[in-house]
Design a protein around this motif. Structure first.
Motif, mmCIF file in Angstrom:
data_model
loop_
_atom_site.group_PDB
_atom_site.id
_atom_site.type_symbol
_atom_site.label_atom_id
_atom_site.label_comp_id
_atom_site.label_asym_id
_atom_site.label_seq_id
_atom_site.Cartn_x
_atom_site.Cartn_y
_atom_site.Cartn_z
ATOM 1 N N LYS A 31 0.845 -1.212 0.000
ATOM 2 C CA LYS A 31 0.000 0.000 0.000
ATOM 3 C C LYS A 31 0.873 1.253 0.000
ATOM 4 C CE LYS A 31 -3.930 1.893 2.548
ATOM 5 N NZ LYS A 31 -4.696 1.815 3.807
ATOM 6 N N GLU A 32 1.935 1.240 0.832
ATOM 7 C CA GLU A 32 2.866 2.366 0.923
ATOM 8 C C GLU A 32 3.611 2.571 -0.395
ATOM 9 O OE1 GLU A 32 4.298 5.617 2.793
ATOM 10 O OE2 GLU A 32 2.842 4.244 3.677
ATOM 11 N N LYS A 35 1.336 4.177 -2.882
ATOM 12 C CA LYS A 35 1.145 5.584 -2.553
ATOM 13 C C LYS A 35 2.343 6.409 -3.040
ATOM 14 C CE LYS A 35 -0.802 6.322 1.548
ATOM 15 N NZ LYS A 35 -0.841 6.525 3.032
#
Length: 202
Positions: A31-32, A35
């Motif tokens: 997820k990071e 992003k």
């Protein structure tokens, strides 16, 4: 026997718990990464500076201003691949922008140009600050790039005005008249200011 079964169940529980934590960590990392990739893509797409003079006359005049040439060259080189490359480039642009206060050509060394350079430097420093934050606000960085472009256009248009105005021939005696105006402004008035409380004799 019960002890062995309990121990085995405990071992299975701990193993399952570790597996869940690993999966959770992997999901968070993914997820990071997504992003960060979205931030990079947004900045990469919005990183477009106006790196060419907008007028031929200004371009000729600016050939002698080394700091301006180096600044324009710096904003013209677009970084690649990582957000770290954009951070390095931003710091380099900020450094070159600060140097614009040095060796300004005499015809451009006027308050209108200096104030525009000051605004330009402020916006570049803001961009540099935002791009170096732990969580980069990419929308603000892209917005500031657009603002920097507006300031560049404003600065170059002001330079053009100065160049065009200098080409207009002065009328005979105009230079003497302007010089005389400047000297009269520089001489302080010898008459004291009127005291409003003092009664006047009419």
């Amino acid at each position: 026997m019960k002890y062995k079964i309990s121990l085995f169940l405990l071992f299975v529980f701990v193993l399952n718990s570790c597996q869940n934590q690993d999966e959770k960590r992997l999901a968070e990392n993914e997820k990071e990464a997504k992003k960060k990739e979205a931030i990079f893509n947004n900045i990469n797409k919005g990183w477009m500076f106006i790196d060419e003079p907008i007028n031929e006359i200004s371009e000729q005049k600016l050939n002698s201003w080394t700091e301006w040439r180096e600044f324009m060259k710096e904003i013209g080189d677009k970084p690649r691949k990582t957000i770290g490359a954009f951070q390095k480039k931003s710091a380099a642009i900020s450094k070159k922008a600060m140097a614009l206060n040095n060796n300004i050509p005499p015809e451009f060394n006027v308050p209108q140009i200096k104030s525009r350079i000051s605004i330009l430097i402020t916006k570049i420093k803001m961009m540099d600050l935002f791009i170096h934050l732990n969580k980069v606000p990419d929308d603000k960085v892209v917005f500031l790039i657009q603002e920097i472009n507006k300031e560049l256009i404003s600065l170059e248009r002001q330079m053009d005005k100065i160049v065009e105005k200098a080409k207009i021939p002065k009328e005979e005696g105009e230079a003497d008249f302007l010089r005389m105006l400047d000297t009269t402004r520089a001489i302080p008035s010898s008459t004291p200011p009127l005291d409003q409380n003092k009664p006047r004799i009419e």
